[in-house]
Design a protein around this motif. Structure first.
Motif, mmCIF file in Angstrom:
data_model
loop_
_atom_site.group_PDB
_atom_site.id
_atom_site.type_symbol
_atom_site.label_atom_id
_atom_site.label_comp_id
_atom_site.label_asym_id
_atom_site.label_seq_id
_atom_site.Cartn_x
_atom_site.Cartn_y
_atom_site.Cartn_z
ATOM 1 N N ILE A 63 38.091 44.069 -52.441
ATOM 2 C CA ILE A 63 37.406 43.757 -53.700
ATOM 3 C C ILE A 63 35.936 43.509 -53.397
ATOM 4 C CG2 ILE A 63 37.278 42.141 -55.638
ATOM 5 C CD1 ILE A 63 40.272 41.485 -54.960
ATOM 6 N N PRO A 64 35.027 44.221 -54.054
ATOM 7 C CA PRO A 64 33.596 44.026 -53.781
ATOM 8 C C PRO A 64 33.047 42.797 -54.513
ATOM 9 C CG PRO A 64 33.876 45.761 -55.426
ATOM 10 C CD PRO A 64 35.261 45.319 -55.029
ATOM 11 N N PHE A 65 32.993 41.672 -53.823
ATOM 12 C CA PHE A 65 32.484 40.438 -54.433
ATOM 13 C C PHE A 65 30.967 40.378 -54.352
ATOM 14 C CE2 PHE A 65 36.819 38.937 -53.146
ATOM 15 C CZ PHE A 65 37.283 38.684 -54.415
ATOM 16 N N LYS A 66 30.374 39.863 -55.425
ATOM 17 C CA LYS A 66 28.917 39.688 -55.475
ATOM 18 C C LYS A 66 28.483 38.308 -55.009
ATOM 19 C CE LYS A 66 26.483 42.719 -58.611
ATOM 20 N NZ LYS A 66 25.692 42.770 -59.871
ATOM 21 N N ALA A 67 29.322 37.310 -55.264
ATOM 22 C CA ALA A 67 28.948 35.938 -54.955
ATOM 23 C C ALA A 67 30.194 35.068 -54.877
ATOM 24 C CB ALA A 67 27.986 35.389 -56.011
ATOM 25 N N ILE A 126 38.217 31.572 -46.572
ATOM 26 C CA ILE A 126 38.294 32.829 -47.333
ATOM 27 C C ILE A 126 37.159 33.770 -46.930
ATOM 28 C CG2 ILE A 126 37.975 33.858 -49.621
ATOM 29 C CD1 ILE A 126 39.472 31.465 -50.802
ATOM 30 N N LEU A 127 35.942 33.250 -46.899
ATOM 31 C CA LEU A 127 34.793 34.094 -46.586
ATOM 32 C C LEU A 127 34.874 34.654 -45.172
ATOM 33 C CD1 LEU A 127 31.856 32.120 -48.273
ATOM 34 C CD2 LEU A 127 33.160 34.048 -49.178
ATOM 35 N N ALA A 128 35.350 33.836 -44.229
ATOM 36 C CA ALA A 128 35.469 34.293 -42.844
ATOM 37 C C ALA A 128 36.535 35.372 -42.712
ATOM 38 C CB ALA A 128 35.785 33.120 -41.924
ATOM 39 N N GLU A 129 37.710 35.130 -43.285
ATOM 40 C CA GLU A 129 38.829 36.060 -43.115
ATOM 41 C C GLU A 129 38.652 37.344 -43.923
ATOM 42 O OE1 GLU A 129 41.015 35.832 -40.905
ATOM 43 O OE2 GLU A 129 40.867 33.736 -40.302
ATOM 44 N N GLN A 183 31.093 36.553 -45.152
ATOM 45 C CA GLN A 183 30.249 35.395 -44.814
ATOM 46 C C GLN A 183 28.834 35.515 -45.344
ATOM 47 O OE1 GLN A 183 32.136 37.169 -42.630
ATOM 48 N NE2 GLN A 183 32.795 35.925 -40.879
ATOM 49 N N SER A 184 28.384 36.724 -45.637
ATOM 50 C CA SER A 184 27.003 36.914 -46.097
ATOM 51 C C SER A 184 26.844 36.764 -47.613
ATOM 52 C CB SER A 184 26.490 38.301 -45.682
ATOM 53 O OG SER A 184 27.274 39.327 -46.289
ATOM 54 N N LEU A 185 27.954 36.518 -48.323
ATOM 55 C CA LEU A 185 27.861 36.367 -49.779
ATOM 56 C C LEU A 185 27.043 35.142 -50.160
ATOM 57 C CD1 LEU A 185 31.425 36.968 -51.334
ATOM 58 C CD2 LEU A 185 29.410 38.432 -51.531
ATOM 59 N N PRO A 186 26.229 35.228 -51.208
ATOM 60 C CA PRO A 186 25.590 34.023 -51.749
ATOM 61 C C PRO A 186 26.683 33.056 -52.206
ATOM 62 C CG PRO A 186 24.639 36.020 -52.710
ATOM 63 C CD PRO A 186 25.849 36.446 -51.951
#
Length: 234
Positions: free
Chosen positions: A50-54, A70-73, A77-80
């Motif tokens: 899923i392409p998340f923006k933030a 969640i961000l790591a797995e 990690q680069s998401l705002p």
């Protein structure tokens, strides 16, 4: 206009969740089991691509810890990433940290809303909020008008920020009763149901209105669990 979609996860299982205590605005960290469950969620989201923006979470430690995993797995990690106190859990006032059984099966059933033997399932979110205000000796529990407004405003602000950037998807981590309340505010026909740790509810925001796509799905966790199991077999 591109649609805006919020993927709203409940935080991982915590110490208080495990021993049956109402957390509210109090906080405990995820257990090892809770961390593993959110690792499953993160891996499942990665597989879904899923392409998340933030990313957004409440300002509670348990949601921040959940989002970090969640961000790591999911390799995001680069998401705002922003934290918003408006999507915190309900405040249980002087009953924060007490046992769930005592609160929901002992104290609240003695309030006006539960007269004539009405069950927790039969009582509305607003009546539960009124009951908490009725029994809270500290005066910290939020009146329904304050509680419902801050929850809706929080999620709406997130949706509007994504919409303003051209629409797309956001990953959000919040709390069980807060998520349930928000879904009810979108659709009053929504029947209260258990929002499991690591489950994901999806809502779409378009033309200034929310609609519910799915409620408390565990499919991402299940997909992530399979990935972990396959890795162990390899």
């Amino acid at each position: 206009m591109v649609e805006t979609r919020l993927y709203i996860a409940r935080h991982g299982k915590t110490m208080f969740n495990t021993i049956g205590r109402a957390q509210g605005w109090s906080d405990t960290p995820l257990t090892a089991q809770g961390e593993e469950g959110i690792r499953e969620l993160g891996l499942g989201l990665r597989e879904a691509a899923i392409p998340f923006k933030a990313a957004f979470s409440s300002d509670s430690g348990r949601t921040i810890q959940t989002m970090d995993i969640i961000l790591a797995e999911s390799h995001n990690q680069s998401l705002p990433y922003q934290r918003d106190k408006r999507i915190r859990e309900w405040c249980f006032g002087s009953l924060d940290g007490g046992y769930d059984g005592e609160l929901f099966n002992g104290v609240l059933p003695r309030t006006k809303a539960f007269e004539n033997g009405r069950s927790l399932q039969e009582v509305s979110w607003q009546e539960i909020a009124d009951s908490l205000v009725e029994v809270d000796t500290a005066g910290w529990a939020e009146p329904w008008e304050v509680l419902s407004q801050r929850i809706y405003d929080g999620f709406e602000a997130i949706a509007k920020s994504i919409e303003k950037s051209g629409g797309g998807n956001a990953i959000v981590v919040s709390h069980g009763m807060t998520i349930g309340t928000f879904l009810w505010l979108i659709d009053n026909s929504y029947q209260k149901q258990f929002i499991d740790n690591g489950s994901v509810s999806v809502v779409t925001y378009k033309d200034g209105k929310f609609s519910i796509d799915s409620i408390a799905a565990l499919s991402y966790r299940e997909a992530g669990r399979k990935i972990i199991q396959d890795e162990k077999k390899a």
